[in-house]
Motif scaffolding. Structure first.
Motif, PDB file in Angstrom:
ATOM      1  N   ILE A   1       0.865  -1.267  -0.078  1.00 24.13           N
ATOM      2  CA  ILE A   1       0.212  -0.002  -0.045  1.00 24.13           C
ATOM      3  C   ILE A   1       0.901   1.384   0.061  1.00 24.13           C
ATOM      4  CG2 ILE A   1      -1.628   1.532   1.299  1.00 24.13           C
ATOM      5  CD1 ILE A   1      -2.927  -0.938   0.037  1.00 24.13           C
ATOM      6  N   GLU A   2       1.703   1.337   0.812  1.00 25.29           N
ATOM      7  CA  GLU A   2       2.627   2.461   1.023  1.00 25.29           C
ATOM      8  C   GLU A   2       3.300   2.629  -0.265  1.00 25.29           C
ATOM      9  OE1 GLU A   2       5.961   3.873   3.924  1.00 25.29           O
ATOM     10  OE2 GLU A   2       4.309   3.072   4.842  1.00 25.29           O
ATOM     11  N   GLN A   3       3.963   1.674  -0.826  1.00 23.87           N
ATOM     12  CA  GLN A   3       4.888   1.904  -2.195  1.00 23.87           C
ATOM     13  C   GLN A   3       3.703   2.292  -3.205  1.00 23.87           C
ATOM     14  OE1 GLN A   3       6.853  -1.732  -3.186  1.00 23.87           O
ATOM     15  NE2 GLN A   3       7.155  -1.148  -5.375  1.00 23.87           N
ATOM     16  N   TYR A   4       2.612   1.563  -3.235  1.00 25.71           N
ATOM     17  CA  TYR A   4       1.561   1.989  -4.326  1.00 25.71           C
ATOM     18  C   TYR A   4       1.348   3.302  -4.249  1.00 25.71           C
ATOM     19  CZ  TYR A   4      -3.175   2.735  -5.894  1.00 25.71           C
ATOM     20  OH  TYR A   4      -4.176   3.281  -6.521  1.00 25.71           O
ATOM     21  N   GLN A   5       0.968   4.014  -3.032  1.00 28.11           N
ATOM     22  CA  GLN A   5       0.712   5.416  -2.999  1.00 28.11           C
ATOM     23  C   GLN A   5       1.720   6.255  -3.543  1.00 28.11           C
ATOM     24  OE1 GLN A   5      -0.383   5.608   1.220  1.00 28.11           O
ATOM     25  NE2 GLN A   5      -2.506   4.947   0.510  1.00 28.11           N
ATOM     26  N   GLN A   6       3.059   5.812  -3.123  1.00 29.64           N
ATOM     27  CA  GLN A   6       4.172   6.718  -3.890  1.00 29.64           C
ATOM     28  C   GLN A   6       4.204   6.486  -5.368  1.00 29.64           C
ATOM     29  OE1 GLN A   6       6.508   8.804  -2.321  1.00 29.64           O
ATOM     30  NE2 GLN A   6       4.863   8.584  -0.610  1.00 29.64           N
ATOM     31  N   LEU A   7       3.955   5.449  -5.962  1.00 30.40           N
ATOM     32  CA  LEU A   7       3.998   5.135  -7.322  1.00 30.40           C
ATOM     33  C   LEU A   7       2.865   5.975  -7.934  1.00 30.40           C
ATOM     34  CD1 LEU A   7       4.742   1.230  -7.553  1.00 30.40           C
ATOM     35  CD2 LEU A   7       6.171   3.176  -8.033  1.00 30.40           C
ATOM     36  N   MET A   8       1.803   6.144  -7.149  1.00 29.45           N
ATOM     37  CA  MET A   8       0.865   6.666  -7.774  1.00 29.45           C
ATOM     38  C   MET A   8       1.004   8.297  -8.277  1.00 29.45           C
ATOM     39  SD  MET A   8      -1.796   5.011  -8.969  1.00 29.45           S
ATOM     40  CE  MET A   8      -3.047   6.112  -9.253  1.00 29.45           C
ATOM     41  N   LYS A   9       1.837   8.875  -7.344  1.00 30.47           N
ATOM     42  CA  LYS A   9       2.189  10.293  -7.614  1.00 30.47           C
ATOM     43  C   LYS A   9       2.868  10.393  -9.064  1.00 30.47           C
ATOM     44  CE  LYS A   9       3.052  11.408  -2.846  1.00 30.47           C
ATOM     45  NZ  LYS A   9       3.771  11.591  -1.731  1.00 30.47           N
ATOM     46  N   ASP A  10       3.654   9.583  -9.552  1.00 30.86           N
ATOM     47  CA  ASP A  10       4.252   9.505 -11.056  1.00 30.86           C
ATOM     48  C   ASP A  10       3.259   9.259 -11.823  1.00 30.86           C
ATOM     49  OD1 ASP A  10       6.694  10.139  -9.724  1.00 30.86           O
ATOM     50  OD2 ASP A  10       7.490   7.915  -9.465  1.00 30.86           O
ATOM     51  N   ILE A  11       2.358   8.510 -11.562  1.00 27.32           N
ATOM     52  CA  ILE A  11       1.404   7.930 -12.441  1.00 27.32           C
ATOM     53  C   ILE A  11       0.396   8.689 -12.658  1.00 27.32           C
ATOM     54  CG2 ILE A  11      -0.630   6.450 -13.022  1.00 27.32           C
ATOM     55  CD1 ILE A  11       1.034   4.036 -11.567  1.00 27.32           C
ATOM     56  N   LEU A  12      -0.197   9.706 -11.592  1.00 32.20           N
ATOM     57  CA  LEU A  12      -1.111  10.550 -11.702  1.00 32.20           C
ATOM     58  C   LEU A  12      -0.435  11.862 -12.794  1.00 32.20           C
ATOM     59  CD1 LEU A  12      -2.616  10.654  -8.456  1.00 32.20           C
ATOM     60  CD2 LEU A  12      -3.634  10.005 -10.566  1.00 32.20           C
TER      61      LEU A  12
ATOM     62  N   GLY B   1       4.078   0.094 -15.627  1.00 33.35           N
ATOM     63  CA  GLY B   1       4.345  -1.009 -15.486  1.00 33.35           C
ATOM     64  C   GLY B   1       4.955  -1.528 -13.910  1.00 33.35           C
ATOM     65  N   THR B   2       4.961  -0.281 -13.285  1.00 40.14           N
ATOM     66  CA  THR B   2       5.483  -0.641 -11.845  1.00 40.14           C
ATOM     67  C   THR B   2       4.442  -1.131 -10.996  1.00 40.14           C
ATOM     68  OG1 THR B   2       5.003   1.714 -11.450  1.00 40.14           O
ATOM     69  CG2 THR B   2       7.275   1.308 -12.136  1.00 40.14           C
ATOM     70  N   LEU B   3       3.253  -0.754 -11.405  1.00 31.50           N
ATOM     71  CA  LEU B   3       2.084  -1.305 -10.545  1.00 31.50           C
ATOM     72  C   LEU B   3       1.814  -2.692 -10.242  1.00 31.50           C
ATOM     73  CD1 LEU B   3      -0.804   1.136 -11.085  1.00 31.50           C
ATOM     74  CD2 LEU B   3       0.863   1.005  -9.215  1.00 31.50           C
ATOM     75  N   ASP B   4       2.518  -3.457 -11.521  1.00 31.92           N
ATOM     76  CA  ASP B   4       2.428  -4.857 -11.685  1.00 31.92           C
ATOM     77  C   ASP B   4       2.559  -5.711 -10.313  1.00 31.92           C
ATOM     78  OD1 ASP B   4       1.778  -7.300 -13.138  1.00 31.92           O
ATOM     79  OD2 ASP B   4       3.827  -7.919 -13.006  1.00 31.92           O
ATOM     80  N   ALA B   5       3.688  -5.468  -9.687  1.00 30.15           N
ATOM     81  CA  ALA B   5       3.992  -5.933  -8.421  1.00 30.15           C
ATOM     82  C   ALA B   5       3.026  -5.831  -7.284  1.00 30.15           C
ATOM     83  CB  ALA B   5       5.498  -5.616  -7.982  1.00 30.15           C
TER      84      ALA B   5
END
Length: 101
Positions: A18-29, A80-84
């Motif tokens: 969850i924490e990693q996902y929330q960080q990745l979403m900043k780049d995705i958005l 693609g970073t969301l896959d994991a």
């Protein structure tokens, strides 16, 4: 008359990510702007801490199909970073679209 296309993306995130996902979403958005995405909404349904929904307004149905393909690509540098993080990987990401008139 203006037409647009609404893209809906839903997925479940693995609890430990969850924490990693929330960080990745900043780049995705941020990167969604490059695909002419407008009015991007990112939310979790009430009572859920692992299911997430994105609602994205796109100018055309063609934009939807192109972005859907990119969002499900493990090879895309950002998406693609969301896959994991997603339970079952990008294959379990649900995408659908609705034409707005």
């Amino acid at each position: 008359m203006n037409h647009s296309f609404q893209m809906y993306i839903q997925y479940e995130i693995k609890e430990p990510f969850i924490e990693q996902y929330q960080q990745l979403m900043k780049d995705i958005l941020q990167s969604l702007k490059s695909y002419e995405a407008m009015d991007v909404q990112w939310m979790s349904p009430p009572g859920s801490t692992t299911v997430f929904l994105e609602v994205i307004t796109l100018p055309t149905e063609s934009h939807y199909h192109a972005l859907k393909k990119l969002r499900k690509s493990r090879k895309h540098l950002v998406f693609g970073t969301l896959d994991a993080c997603i339970s079952g990987g990008l294959d379990k990401m649900d995408c659908f679209g609705l034409k707005q008139c």
